[in-house]
Design an enzyme around this catalytic site. Structure first.
Site, PDB file in Angstrom:
ATOM      1  N   GLU A   1      18.234  -3.377  13.409  1.00  0.00           N
ATOM      2  CA  GLU A   1      18.395  -1.975  13.007  1.00  0.00           C
ATOM      3  C   GLU A   1      18.496  -1.006  14.169  1.00  0.00           C
ATOM      4  OE1 GLU A   1      15.498  -0.858  10.054  1.00  0.00           O
ATOM      5  OE2 GLU A   1      16.367  -2.222   8.594  1.00  0.00           O
TER       6      GLU A   1
ATOM      7  N   ASN B   1      20.524  -5.236   6.477  1.00  0.00           N
ATOM      8  CA  ASN B   1      19.181  -4.913   5.976  1.00  0.00           C
ATOM      9  C   ASN B   1      19.381  -3.753   5.018  1.00  0.00           C
ATOM     10  OD1 ASN B   1      18.311  -6.593   8.030  1.00  0.00           O
ATOM     11  ND2 ASN B   1      16.995  -5.080   9.016  1.00  0.00           N
TER      12      ASN B   1
HETATM   13  C1  FCB Z   1      12.984  -2.224   8.102  1.00  0.00           C
HETATM   14  C2  FCB Z   1      12.442  -2.973   9.301  1.00  0.00           C
HETATM   15  C3  FCB Z   1      11.382  -3.984   8.955  1.00  0.00           C
HETATM   16  C4  FCB Z   1      10.452  -3.505   7.862  1.00  0.00           C
HETATM   17  C5  FCB Z   1      11.220  -2.936   6.690  1.00  0.00           C
HETATM   18  C6  FCB Z   1      10.362  -2.454   5.553  1.00  0.00           C
HETATM   19  O1  FCB Z   1      13.496  -1.008   8.511  1.00  0.00           O
HETATM   20  O2  FCB Z   1      13.476  -3.654   9.971  1.00  0.00           O
HETATM   21  O3  FCB Z   1      10.711  -4.312  10.140  1.00  0.00           O
HETATM   22  O4  FCB Z   1       9.523  -2.647   8.364  1.00  0.00           O
HETATM   23  O5  FCB Z   1      12.054  -1.906   7.118  1.00  0.00           O
END
Ligand code: FCB
Length: 450
Positions: free
Chosen positions: A166, A292
């Site tokens: 991310e 993600n």
């Molecule tokens: C994302 C992160 C991960 C976790 C989730 C809930 O942004 O990559 O580490 O904290 O959110």
């Protein structure tokens, strides 16, 4: 009811990150990370929680692999803590750190689980932050050196790699909003950080490939489909710019060698310190796109804002989807939409869902059972949406539930529980939740009755 099916060989897994589960924050020669420093600073993390112990997985990883094996997982996305490998972010590797991850990888393979390590899930060596952090473009080369060290040590056994977790989130929240480590609030630092991270992605991609040309390399991008708040054309244009900034800023650079059209007046290349030749360096022909995804983003035009000219007004429309304990809206269509948008924009390419999940506080009842029906509903909805995207032509290879374990949720500390497995942080007792059992059946049957 109809049967929801996934392609043969689809990977069913879960995801974690080093700082969120390992604990052992100063064991075996590990250096301090920006998250150690941040969490040890009073007032930064809810309830003063830290990752000092977290799920103690640095020591209990054998138990955790046994859990995954018992649940029939076939892929495990974990992250490697850079400060365990290079305690000060540069120089010779710490052999104890490399040995730890070598043992983990061997045990995963022995359990029939594909190791899918992430090289950077936010725990930057503090020494590199002291050198200027991600706004300092030297970090791109440092990161590539680290990637090369790790690939040399593990690349005979690890075939799939994730470079960054991310990038849009850790640059924005760490350097612009200041809610995450290192807690800075500077627009210029942030803009420069975004470009260094793009350089780091390009250089580390080449570093991994120079050691193992056949390695499959991707990044886990935070993604969220951006919907205009109204039918107004200005909101629609604003939503597109927000999409370009949050979903595409590190993907368009890699695959097209250009920054996408996010800023009203074009990308601020000077403030980002973009130099001649950089746009060749940021390129990386990623072998897969990691997504993600948690929810959607509703966007409104903001004509007075000279940057993106847009502002997110939330992740939900009033009265629509239910909310998780984090307040995030449950909106399964967002996964369908995003996967198809990426497929349309970049052609059918391998996609891995590298994170998706929900936070609910359900704990063991009097019989020790964790009845987290809402998580089952969440998974059912999002997996159904994913199956529809696959049917519509998306080439999705695997799904990783966030997370295997309840863990340290960054600035929220231990307050948000995302696990398929409940963790009692006082005793470290692990209890498989009902959702974990449901997900195990889906993995075993490669589908479910929807
Ligand atoms: C994302 C992160 C991960 C976790 C989730 C809930 O942004 O990559 O580490 O904290 O959110």
């Amino acid at each position: 009811m109809s049967r929801v099916r996934f392609p043969d060989g689809f990977h069913w897994g879960s995801a974690t990150a080093s700082y969120q589960i390992e604990g052992a924050w100063d064991a075996d020669g590990k250096g301090e990370s920006i998250w150690d420093r941040f969490a040890h600073t009073p007032g930064r993390v809810r309830n003063g929680d830290t990752g000092d112990v977290a799920c103690d997985s640095y020591r209990r990883w054998r138990d955790d692999i046994a859990l995954m094996k018992g649940l029939g997982h076939t892929s495990y996305r974990f992250s490697i803590a850079w400060p365990r490998i290079q305690p000060a972010g540069k120089g010779a590797p710490n052999s104890k750190g490399l040995e730890h991850y070598g043992r983990l990888v061997d045990a995963l393979l022995a359990a029939g689980i594909r190791p899918l390590p992430t090289l950077y899930h936010w725990d930057l060596p503090q020494a590199l932050e002291d050198d200027g952090g991600w706004p300092n473009r030297d970090l791109a080369g440092r990161f590539a050196d680290y990637a090369e060290i790790v690939t040399k040590a593990l690349g005979d056994r690890v075939k799939h790699w994730i470079l960054l977790n991310e990038p849009a989130i850790f640059t924005t929240i760490g350097y612009l909003a200041g809610h995450h480590a290192p807690g800075r609030k500077s627009r210029d630092d942030f803009l420069r950080a975004t470009h260094t991270v793009n350089l780091a992605q390009g250089l580390s991609f080449r570093a991994v490939k120079s050691v193992h040309p056949n390695a499959c390399v991707g990044t886990a991008f935070s993604m969220s489909p951006c919907e205009p708040e109204s039918d107004d054309a200005a909101d629609a244009a604003a939503a597109e710019r927000w999409h370009a900034f949050f979903n595409d800023w590190y993907l368009s650079t890699a695959l097209r060698g250009r920054y996408p059209d996010a800023f009203v007046s074009g990308p601020p290349l000077d403030r980002m310190d973009v130099r001649d030749g950089d746009m060749d360096l940021v390129r990386a022909e990623l072998d897969f796109i990691g997504i993600n995804l948690y929810t959607r983003t509703i966007v409104r035009a903001q004509p007075r804002d000279p940057n993106l000219g847009a502002t997110p007004v939330g992740s939900a429309r009033d009265g629509q989807g239910p909310r998780t304990d984090f307040g995030w809206e449950v909106w399964p269509d967002s996964l369908h939409e995003m996967v198809l948008r990426v497929t349309k924009d970049y052609g059918p390419r391998p996609i891995e869902i590298t994170e998706n999940g929900c936070s609910y506080a359900d704990g063991p009842d009097a019989n020790g059972t964790v009845r987290d029906e809402r998580r089952i509903d969440f998974l059912r909805g999002y997996l159904g949406a994913l199956a529809r995207a696959i049917e519509a032509g998306a080439d999705v290879r695997g799904y990783h539930a966030w997370s295997l374990l309840d863990n340290f949720e960054w600035a929220e500390g231990m307050a948000q529980r995302f696990g398929l497995v409940h963790v009692d942080f006082a005793s470290q007792k692990r209890t498989i939740k009902e959702s974990g059992r449901w997900y195990a059946r889906v993995a075993a049957e490669n589908g479910f009755d929807g």
